[in-house]
Write a protein that holds these residues in place. Structure first.
Motif, mmCIF file in Angstrom:
data_model
loop_
_atom_site.group_PDB
_atom_site.id
_atom_site.type_symbol
_atom_site.label_atom_id
_atom_site.label_comp_id
_atom_site.label_asym_id
_atom_site.label_seq_id
_atom_site.Cartn_x
_atom_site.Cartn_y
_atom_site.Cartn_z
ATOM 1 N N ARG A 2 0.833 -1.208 0.000
ATOM 2 C CA ARG A 2 0.000 0.000 0.000
ATOM 3 C C ARG A 2 0.868 1.259 0.000
ATOM 4 O O ARG A 2 0.613 2.215 -0.721
ATOM 5 C CB ARG A 2 -0.901 0.016 1.239
ATOM 6 C CG ARG A 2 -2.074 -0.912 1.159
ATOM 7 C CD ARG A 2 -2.719 -1.087 2.514
ATOM 8 N NE ARG A 2 -3.879 -1.956 2.449
ATOM 9 C CZ ARG A 2 -5.144 -1.518 2.438
ATOM 10 N NH1 ARG A 2 -5.396 -0.241 2.523
ATOM 11 N NH2 ARG A 2 -6.146 -2.373 2.353
ATOM 12 N N LEU A 3 1.892 1.241 0.830
ATOM 13 C CA LEU A 3 2.787 2.399 0.892
ATOM 14 C C LEU A 3 3.451 2.628 -0.467
ATOM 15 O O LEU A 3 3.467 3.746 -0.997
ATOM 16 C CB LEU A 3 3.860 2.181 1.972
ATOM 17 C CG LEU A 3 5.003 3.194 2.005
ATOM 18 C CD1 LEU A 3 4.495 4.603 2.263
ATOM 19 C CD2 LEU A 3 6.046 2.816 3.063
ATOM 20 N N ALA A 4 3.986 1.548 -1.030
ATOM 21 C CA ALA A 4 4.693 1.681 -2.312
ATOM 22 C C ALA A 4 3.737 2.162 -3.403
ATOM 23 O O ALA A 4 4.091 3.004 -4.236
ATOM 24 C CB ALA A 4 5.325 0.346 -2.702
ATOM 25 N N ALA A 51 1.044 -0.019 -10.043
ATOM 26 C CA ALA A 51 0.978 -1.310 -9.350
ATOM 27 C C ALA A 51 2.243 -2.143 -9.565
ATOM 28 O O ALA A 51 2.789 -2.722 -8.627
ATOM 29 C CB ALA A 51 -0.251 -2.078 -9.821
ATOM 30 N N HIS A 52 2.704 -2.195 -10.810
ATOM 31 C CA HIS A 52 3.871 -3.041 -11.089
ATOM 32 C C HIS A 52 5.115 -2.485 -10.412
ATOM 33 O O HIS A 52 5.909 -3.211 -9.823
ATOM 34 C CB HIS A 52 4.107 -3.149 -12.597
ATOM 35 C CG HIS A 52 2.970 -3.801 -13.305
ATOM 36 N ND1 HIS A 52 2.606 -5.107 -13.052
ATOM 37 C CD2 HIS A 52 2.097 -3.336 -14.222
ATOM 38 C CE1 HIS A 52 1.549 -5.412 -13.799
ATOM 39 N NE2 HIS A 52 1.227 -4.355 -14.520
ATOM 40 N N ARG A 53 5.246 -1.165 -10.530
ATOM 41 C CA ARG A 53 6.426 -0.558 -9.929
ATOM 42 C C ARG A 53 6.375 -0.688 -8.404
ATOM 43 O O ARG A 53 7.387 -0.878 -7.746
ATOM 44 C CB ARG A 53 6.519 0.905 -10.362
ATOM 45 C CG ARG A 53 7.858 1.515 -10.040
ATOM 46 C CD ARG A 53 7.995 2.889 -10.643
ATOM 47 N NE ARG A 53 8.124 2.849 -12.062
ATOM 48 C CZ ARG A 53 7.405 3.588 -12.895
ATOM 49 N NH1 ARG A 53 6.487 4.401 -12.438
ATOM 50 N NH2 ARG A 53 7.596 3.504 -14.185
ATOM 51 N N ALA A 54 5.168 -0.584 -7.864
ATOM 52 C CA ALA A 54 5.014 -0.720 -6.408
ATOM 53 C C ALA A 54 5.513 -2.092 -5.962
ATOM 54 O O ALA A 54 6.264 -2.211 -4.992
ATOM 55 C CB ALA A 54 3.555 -0.531 -6.019
ATOM 56 N N VAL A 82 11.624 1.096 1.769
ATOM 57 C CA VAL A 82 10.713 1.293 0.629
ATOM 58 C C VAL A 82 10.783 2.740 0.134
ATOM 59 O O VAL A 82 10.884 3.003 -1.062
ATOM 60 C CB VAL A 82 9.252 0.936 1.031
ATOM 61 C CG1 VAL A 82 8.275 1.332 -0.070
ATOM 62 C CG2 VAL A 82 9.132 -0.550 1.340
ATOM 63 N N VAL A 83 10.762 3.671 1.083
ATOM 64 C CA VAL A 83 10.766 5.090 0.687
ATOM 65 C C VAL A 83 12.075 5.447 -0.013
ATOM 66 O O VAL A 83 12.083 6.151 -1.029
ATOM 67 C CB VAL A 83 10.549 5.991 1.921
ATOM 68 C CG1 VAL A 83 10.750 7.450 1.563
ATOM 69 C CG2 VAL A 83 9.153 5.784 2.491
ATOM 70 N N VAL A 119 6.850 12.744 1.913
ATOM 71 C CA VAL A 119 6.524 13.356 3.202
ATOM 72 C C VAL A 119 5.020 13.318 3.465
ATOM 73 O O VAL A 119 4.558 12.885 4.525
ATOM 74 C CB VAL A 119 7.044 14.809 3.283
ATOM 75 C CG1 VAL A 119 6.399 15.554 4.431
ATOM 76 C CG2 VAL A 119 8.556 14.825 3.445
ATOM 77 N N VAL A 120 4.221 13.727 2.485
ATOM 78 C CA VAL A 120 2.784 13.789 2.765
ATOM 79 C C VAL A 120 2.172 12.392 2.876
ATOM 80 O O VAL A 120 1.271 12.163 3.693
ATOM 81 C CB VAL A 120 1.999 14.662 1.739
ATOM 82 C CG1 VAL A 120 2.416 16.107 1.843
ATOM 83 C CG2 VAL A 120 2.156 14.148 0.331
ATOM 84 N N VAL A 121 2.673 11.457 2.095
ATOM 85 C CA VAL A 121 2.146 10.083 2.208
ATOM 86 C C VAL A 121 2.483 9.501 3.586
ATOM 87 O O VAL A 121 1.643 8.901 4.251
ATOM 88 C CB VAL A 121 2.694 9.186 1.071
ATOM 89 C CG1 VAL A 121 2.428 7.715 1.364
ATOM 90 C CG2 VAL A 121 2.049 9.579 -0.253
ATOM 91 N N LEU A 122 3.719 9.712 4.018
ATOM 92 C CA LEU A 122 4.115 9.174 5.325
ATOM 93 C C LEU A 122 3.364 9.870 6.464
ATOM 94 O O LEU A 122 2.961 9.251 7.439
ATOM 95 C CB LEU A 122 5.629 9.324 5.524
ATOM 96 C CG LEU A 122 6.491 8.437 4.620
ATOM 97 C CD1 LEU A 122 7.958 8.858 4.707
ATOM 98 C CD2 LEU A 122 6.358 6.970 4.981
ATOM 99 N N ARG A 123 3.181 11.173 6.300
ATOM 100 C CA ARG A 123 2.502 11.921 7.363
ATOM 101 C C ARG A 123 1.008 11.591 7.423
ATOM 102 O O ARG A 123 0.465 11.361 8.494
ATOM 103 C CB ARG A 123 2.659 13.437 7.148
ATOM 104 C CG ARG A 123 4.054 13.959 7.339
ATOM 105 C CD ARG A 123 4.370 14.279 8.804
ATOM 106 N NE ARG A 123 3.778 15.538 9.228
ATOM 107 C CZ ARG A 123 2.851 15.659 10.172
ATOM 108 N NH1 ARG A 123 2.385 14.606 10.777
ATOM 109 N NH2 ARG A 123 2.364 16.841 10.499
#
Lengths: 176, 419
Positions: free
Chosen positions: A26-28, A35-38, A70-71, A123-127
């Motif tokens: 989900r994070l990726a 999807a593939h790159r994730a 991952v990040v 940053v915004v995804v993690l936050r």
């Protein structure tokens, strides 16, 4: 050379990673929007985790550590420009600009995220998606708290620009 | 009434979904790949011998071996170890119909034998800096610093001048021997290209754009960014309107990354995954660069990032699914794959290349011999990498990035002086 020890270690690794997999995917996916790159990001991240698995007792917060891998994978691939996605075609790509009220939140947000520089996006995804603190995000990205704050603020500005009047305060008012 | 953060979190919850389709993540494969990498590391083989995924090849590897580097505070000197390597590509490949050009080339000379690295100063007490380029003389370095918000910086003889642009993640991309520099800023509404000429910052015409290179005549390369359409351009001067460079019909995504002294521009057409390196000549003609071929297989994704005196370097994803160095010669029209290195970031007028090898160390190579540049800071064992980013015309000044182990792998800009 303990092959038995190794097998046990592999088992623990497999159990841990299997339990984390959904969250990591989900994070990726939120970061790279593909999807593939994730899945490629996650595959590489868990491989790296495996390489360092014998050292995990030194790691204070394993979940954060794995997310950080991952990040960092994501930021590195971005740095090399792998993630720009516009295809050769007989018509221009669709614009990702806003955002009629009828458009799904998700699509609008994804479009907004694509417009952000990679670190700001991280940053915004993690936050806001992973709900991590400023300190945790700073730790993951290897930057200062101040940088996380300024990137958060810039990210929110980008969101406001893309989501327009429909969002944030107005949205809240509409629902209440 | 929700607070703003809560509202934002609610919106973000909409993207907290698993990727569509079946997962391709395979835990058993991660273990298998991990064991194989460990084996290869123990054997001391290079990553080139290991079959890695695309991401594995370009990502920062978790090297587990002891870090033998000795950390030095500010400078590191080493007799750079020159190791003869196999010829980069047994048969550089040419492309039928490729229009070659004449360039005056200096005679061949030996690579330096030793280099000394020094970190670039970061005004304001920050730790991190990021280097993008050098001018041909090696006096000016462009990049940005981090200490709170990133700020563009032009270093002259190692002394930093801040060039604030007021946007987000701004930076200076390139400079010429007069110290004029170009870069771009990210304010709201998309990137804005900037030129810093005679100590004054100008915004380049053409709207949202990224400026990437400048030559001694003041011509600037870059690309307009119009929503998701990218158009390569040249600005004849900092005050001029941009001139669009020709791209084949149906191409909506093309970028220009550098400009040579004669006005030749390099970049790529097509999107990631199917990029084709491209060259635009000052007479208005343009052509795709020859496809790099490695072990009989043509690459499917490659771009050109720097040009100097008819030499071009860039990045290639080999058909073998790993990233490698690449050098084109506009005189012969040949593409040469440099599989010993992972990144070929810049090239000088003699064809010397700076970049990063398979061990994630900064290197200088003439295509045959590879010279490792000494670490100024030791790499963190987890994820470190050091690389050369730019080279001066005499090949004796190299700018690049070096991890700082004391600061969790933060990159610091460094300059190596070689003899």
């Amino acid at each position: 050379m303990g092959s038995e020890k190794e097998a046990k270690s592999d088992l623990l690794y497999t159990e841990y990673v299997t339990a984390q997999l959904e969250q990591l995917r989900r994070l990726a996916y939120a970061l790279c929007q593909d999807a593939h790159r994730a899945d490629d990001l996650v595959q590489e991240a868990i491989t790296k985790l495996y390489l360092n698995w014998h050292n995990i007792h030194k790691i204070v917060n394993l979940d954060r550590y794995v997310r950080a891998i991952v990040v960092r994978e994501f930021l590195n691939t971005q740095r090399l420009g792998w993630a720009r996605r516009v295809r050769l075609s007989d018509k221009p790509p669709e614009g990702s600009s806003p955002a009629a009220a009828s458009v799904e939140d998700r699509l609008v947000l994804q479009a907004a995220l694509k417009q952000m520089p990679p670190r700001q996006r991280a940053v915004v995804v993690l936050r806001f998606m992973c709900d991590l603190s400023v300190e945790d995000v700073a730790d993951i990205l290897g930057c200062s708290d101040g940088t996380v704050k300024s990137q958060t603020s810039a990210g929110l500005n980008t969101l406001r620009r893309h989501l327009g009047a429909f969002l944030l305060e107005d949205r809240a008012n509409a629902r209440h | 009434m929700q607070d703003t953060n809560e509202q934002v979190r609610n919106i973000f919850a909409t993207i907290d979904t698993r990727p569509p389709g079946l997962s391709t993540v395979d835990v058993a494969r991660a273990i298998e790949t991990g064991k194989r990498r460990k084996r290869f590391r123990r054997l001391g083989l290079s990553g080139a011998a290991v079959s890695l995924s695309v991401l594995a090849a370009i990502a920062i590897p978790y090297a587990l071996q002891a870090d033998h580097d000795r950390r030095k505070e500010a400078t590191a000197t080493a007799s750079a170890s020159a190791e003869p390597s196999a010829k980069a590509s047994p048969t550089p490949t040419a492309k039928p119909g490729f229009q070659t050009r004449h360039y005056d080339r200096p005679g061949a000379r030996a690579l330096p034998t030793s280099c000394e690295g020094t970190k670039l100063p970061v005004p304001g007490g920050g730790i991190k800096s990021y280097v993008r380029n050098l001018d041909p003389s090696g006096r000016y370095v462009t990049g940005r610093i981090y200490g709170g918000d990133p700020e563009p910086v032009l270093w002259r003889d190692g002394k930093a001048t801040r060039v604030p642009m007021g946007g987000n993640d701004d930076g200076l991309e390139a400079a010429n021997t007069k110290g004029d520099a170009v870069g771009f800023s990210y304010p709201e509404g998309g990137p804005r290209s900037k030129a810093y000429v005679g100590g004054v910052l100008h915004e380049l015409k053409g709207g949202t754009a990224e400026a990437t290179g400048i030559n001694d005549r003041g011509r600037i390369s870059g690309h307009l960014v119009q929503d998701r359409i990218f158009k390569p351009v040249v600005w004849p001067s900092a005050n001029a309107d941009p001139i669009e460079l020709a791209v084949p019909q149906g191409v909506w995504y093309a970028r220009a990354f550098d400009i040579d002294e004669d006005g030749t521009v390099v970049g790529h057409i097509g999107d990631t995954g199917q990029r084709v390196a491209y060259v635009w000549y000052p007479d208005g003609t343009a052509q795709a660069l020859p496809t790099p071929v490695f072990e009989g297989k043509p690459a499917t994704d490659f771009d050109a990032r720097r040009v100097r005196n008819g030499w071009v370097t860039g990045l290639v994803l080999l058909a073998q699914q790993r990233v490698a160095g690449v050098r084109w010669d506009l005189v012969t029209g040949k593409a040469e794959v440099l599989d010993q290195i992972e990144w070929s970031n810049d090239v000088g007028p003699s064809g010397w290349i700076v970049g990063m090898d398979r061990a994630n160390d900064a290197v200088l190579t003439d295509g045959v011999t590879i010279l490792k540049l000494p670490n100024v800071f030791a790499k963190p064992t987890g994820y470190g990498m050091n690389w050369g980013e730019a080279i001066s015309d005499d090949g004796l000044t190299i700018a690049g990035l070096n991890d700082d182990k004391a600061h969790d792998g933060e990159q610091r800009g460094v300059v190596w002086k070689c003899r």
